[in-house]
Design a protein around this motif. Structure first.
Motif, PDB file in Angstrom:
ATOM      1  N   LYS A   1       0.170  12.249  -7.671  1.00  0.00           N
ATOM      2  CA  LYS A   1      -0.896  12.724  -6.900  1.00  0.00           C
ATOM      3  C   LYS A   1      -1.720  13.842  -7.561  1.00  0.00           C
ATOM      4  O   LYS A   1      -1.255  14.608  -8.752  1.00  0.00           O
ATOM      5  CB  LYS A   1      -0.614  13.523  -5.571  1.00  0.00           C
TER       6      LYS A   1
ATOM      7  N   TYR B 186       0.879  -1.271  -0.033  1.00  0.00           N
ATOM      8  CA  TYR B 186       0.101  -0.185  -0.032  1.00  0.00           C
ATOM      9  C   TYR B 186       0.975   1.075   0.016  1.00  0.00           C
ATOM     10  O   TYR B 186       0.537   2.204  -0.799  1.00  0.00           O
ATOM     11  CB  TYR B 186      -0.823   0.133   1.317  1.00  0.00           C
TER      12      TYR B 186
ATOM     13  N   GLU C  72       1.334   4.078  -3.131  1.00  0.00           N
ATOM     14  CA  GLU C  72       1.269   5.628  -2.662  1.00  0.00           C
ATOM     15  C   GLU C  72       2.366   6.201  -3.060  1.00  0.00           C
ATOM     16  O   GLU C  72       2.384   7.373  -3.475  1.00  0.00           O
ATOM     17  CB  GLU C  72       0.903   5.620  -0.942  1.00  0.00           C
ATOM     18  N   ASN C  73       3.647   5.934  -2.836  1.00  0.00           N
ATOM     19  CA  ASN C  73       4.797   6.691  -3.042  1.00  0.00           C
ATOM     20  C   ASN C  73       4.994   6.730  -4.656  1.00  0.00           C
ATOM     21  O   ASN C  73       5.885   7.591  -5.141  1.00  0.00           O
ATOM     22  CB  ASN C  73       5.956   6.270  -2.298  1.00  0.00           C
TER      23      ASN C  73
END
Length: 50
Positions: free
Chosen positions: A50, A41, A45-46
């Motif tokens: 975004k 996860y 996310e990294n």
């Protein structure tokens, strides 16, 4: 050990020790699975924008 109808009964203490050992193994397997999922996860996310 008592043998009854061809089944060997394990003394309660030895059975308890074995059950506790098996419980620890299962708990470690669950923790490892949780850590794998958390790592995936956070890695995802990294990497994604975004």
């Amino acid at each position: 050990m008592i043998v009854s109808d061809g089944v060997r009964e394990v003394p309660a203490h030895k059975e308890l020790v074995e059950l506790r050992r098996r419980n620890r193994v299962l708990e470690m397997e669950i923790e490892i699975e949780i850590l794998k999922r958390a790592s995936a996860y956070f890695a995802r996310e990294n990497v994604l924008p975004k």
